[in-house]
Design a protein around this motif. Structure first.
Motif, mmCIF file in Angstrom:
data_model
loop_
_atom_site.group_PDB
_atom_site.id
_atom_site.type_symbol
_atom_site.label_atom_id
_atom_site.label_comp_id
_atom_site.label_asym_id
_atom_site.label_seq_id
_atom_site.Cartn_x
_atom_site.Cartn_y
_atom_site.Cartn_z
ATOM 1 N N GLU A 19 0.830 -1.209 0.000
ATOM 2 C CA GLU A 19 0.000 0.000 0.000
ATOM 3 C C GLU A 19 0.860 1.251 0.000
ATOM 4 O OE1 GLU A 19 -3.804 -0.270 2.595
ATOM 5 O OE2 GLU A 19 -2.315 -1.554 3.575
ATOM 6 N N VAL A 20 1.906 1.226 0.808
ATOM 7 C CA VAL A 20 2.789 2.387 0.901
ATOM 8 C C VAL A 20 3.539 2.586 -0.411
ATOM 9 C CG1 VAL A 20 4.740 3.406 2.132
ATOM 10 C CG2 VAL A 20 3.033 2.088 3.397
ATOM 11 N N GLU A 21 4.014 1.489 -1.003
ATOM 12 C CA GLU A 21 4.779 1.574 -2.252
ATOM 13 C C GLU A 21 3.959 2.205 -3.379
ATOM 14 O OE1 GLU A 21 5.926 -2.520 -2.654
ATOM 15 O OE2 GLU A 21 7.830 -2.203 -1.605
ATOM 16 N N GLU A 22 2.641 2.044 -3.341
ATOM 17 C CA GLU A 22 1.775 2.622 -4.375
ATOM 18 C C GLU A 22 1.635 4.128 -4.228
ATOM 19 O OE1 GLU A 22 -1.903 0.504 -4.041
ATOM 20 O OE2 GLU A 22 -1.019 -1.394 -4.680
ATOM 21 N N GLN A 23 1.957 4.661 -3.070
ATOM 22 C CA GLN A 23 1.771 6.089 -2.809
ATOM 23 C C GLN A 23 3.049 6.858 -3.108
ATOM 24 O OE1 GLN A 23 -1.372 6.864 -2.172
ATOM 25 N NE2 GLN A 23 -1.827 4.679 -2.069
ATOM 26 N N ASN A 24 3.388 6.899 -4.371
ATOM 27 C CA ASN A 24 4.621 7.591 -4.757
ATOM 28 C C ASN A 24 4.397 8.496 -5.958
ATOM 29 O OD1 ASN A 24 4.358 5.698 -6.745
ATOM 30 N ND2 ASN A 24 6.359 4.761 -6.469
ATOM 31 N N THR A 25 3.308 9.250 -5.891
ATOM 32 C CA THR A 25 2.982 10.196 -6.960
ATOM 33 C C THR A 25 2.876 11.595 -6.351
ATOM 34 O OG1 THR A 25 0.587 10.029 -6.662
ATOM 35 C CG2 THR A 25 1.622 8.395 -8.108
ATOM 36 N N PHE A 26 2.726 12.597 -7.205
ATOM 37 C CA PHE A 26 2.550 13.962 -6.706
ATOM 38 C C PHE A 26 1.202 14.109 -6.009
ATOM 39 C CE2 PHE A 26 5.915 14.851 -9.806
ATOM 40 C CZ PHE A 26 6.757 15.588 -8.998
ATOM 41 N N LYS A 27 0.249 13.264 -6.369
ATOM 42 C CA LYS A 27 -1.073 13.335 -5.746
ATOM 43 C C LYS A 27 -1.075 12.694 -4.367
ATOM 44 C CE LYS A 27 -3.638 13.378 -10.076
ATOM 45 N NZ LYS A 27 -4.618 12.695 -10.914
ATOM 46 N N SER A 28 -0.185 11.751 -4.153
ATOM 47 C CA SER A 28 -0.122 11.057 -2.868
ATOM 48 C C SER A 28 1.288 10.531 -2.644
ATOM 49 C CB SER A 28 -1.133 9.900 -2.847
ATOM 50 O OG SER A 28 -1.108 9.266 -1.599
ATOM 51 N N THR A 29 1.965 11.104 -1.661
ATOM 52 C CA THR A 29 3.344 10.723 -1.372
ATOM 53 C C THR A 29 3.449 10.294 0.083
ATOM 54 O OG1 THR A 29 4.123 12.369 -2.960
ATOM 55 C CG2 THR A 29 5.738 11.498 -1.418
ATOM 56 N N TRP A 30 3.744 9.000 0.281
ATOM 57 C CA TRP A 30 3.918 8.460 1.623
ATOM 58 C C TRP A 30 5.354 7.982 1.771
ATOM 59 C CZ3 TRP A 30 -0.759 4.658 2.558
ATOM 60 C CH2 TRP A 30 -1.965 5.368 2.479
ATOM 61 N N ILE A 31 5.864 8.071 2.985
ATOM 62 C CA ILE A 31 7.185 7.540 3.295
ATOM 63 C C ILE A 31 7.120 6.782 4.617
ATOM 64 C CG2 ILE A 31 8.477 9.303 2.024
ATOM 65 C CD1 ILE A 31 9.007 10.715 4.688
ATOM 66 N N ILE A 32 8.118 5.949 4.861
ATOM 67 C CA ILE A 32 8.201 5.183 6.099
ATOM 68 C C ILE A 32 9.442 5.640 6.860
ATOM 69 C CG2 ILE A 32 8.478 2.891 7.115
ATOM 70 C CD1 ILE A 32 7.310 1.800 4.406
ATOM 71 N N ILE A 33 9.258 5.984 8.136
ATOM 72 C CA ILE A 33 10.376 6.333 9.011
ATOM 73 C C ILE A 33 10.167 5.572 10.316
ATOM 74 C CG2 ILE A 33 11.588 8.163 10.257
ATOM 75 C CD1 ILE A 33 10.490 10.138 8.154
ATOM 76 N N HIS A 34 11.116 4.742 10.669
ATOM 77 C CA HIS A 34 11.033 3.921 11.885
ATOM 78 C C HIS A 34 9.704 3.160 11.950
ATOM 79 C CE1 HIS A 34 14.769 5.417 13.480
ATOM 80 N NE2 HIS A 34 14.367 6.659 13.341
#
Length: 138
Positions: A19-34
């Motif tokens: 799910e997180v990997e799919e959120q890599n556009t200008f419309k939706s950008t997610w990242i994982i920290i710790h």
């Protein structure tokens, strides 16, 4: 996003790595920290380090990059306001490990001879030049 929404014991929403990997556009950008998932979409243009830095990490593990920069306590507090959930425990071991460690290890092993040989040659040449110089001056 699955049929059932999974939550951690303290009620925080779990996200699968896919799910997180799919959120890599200008419309939706997610990242994982710790192992926490952050929606930084609205922060892209405001990020002091530039939006490119966040875009490079989009959909993936930004822990190492985040820590390497040494973010202030204010930045960490601001980041906490963007947290939307946590990475599902089953997916935490799937996070990409830094490749640089392997490259560094291989490089160190292959440079062992040159790291030893070059200083030895320089020392031999300096010694030879010193002996020639002292022999001529006598």
């Amino acid at each position: 996003m699955g049929d059932t929404e999974e939550k951690s014991p303290d009620g925080v929403r779990y996200y699968r790595l896919s799910e997180v990997e799919e959120q890599n556009t200008f419309k939706s950008t997610w990242i994982i920290i710790h192992n926490k998932v952050y929606d930084v979409t609205g922060f892209l243009e405001e990020h002091p380090g530039g939006e490119e830095v966040l875009r490079e990490q989009a959909g993936g593990n930004a822990t190492e990059s985040f820590e390497d920069v040494g973010h202030s306590s204010d930045a960490r507090e601001m980041a906490s306001s963007m947290m939307i959930g946590e990475l599902h425990p089953d997916d935490r071991d799937k996070l990409a490990k830094p490749v640089e460690i392997l490259v560094t290890t291989l490089t160190d092993e292959t440079n062992w001879w040159s790291n030893l040989l070059i200083p030895a040659l320089v020392a031999a040449i300096v010694t030879l030049m010193y002996r020639l110089y002292t022999a001529e001056s006598e």
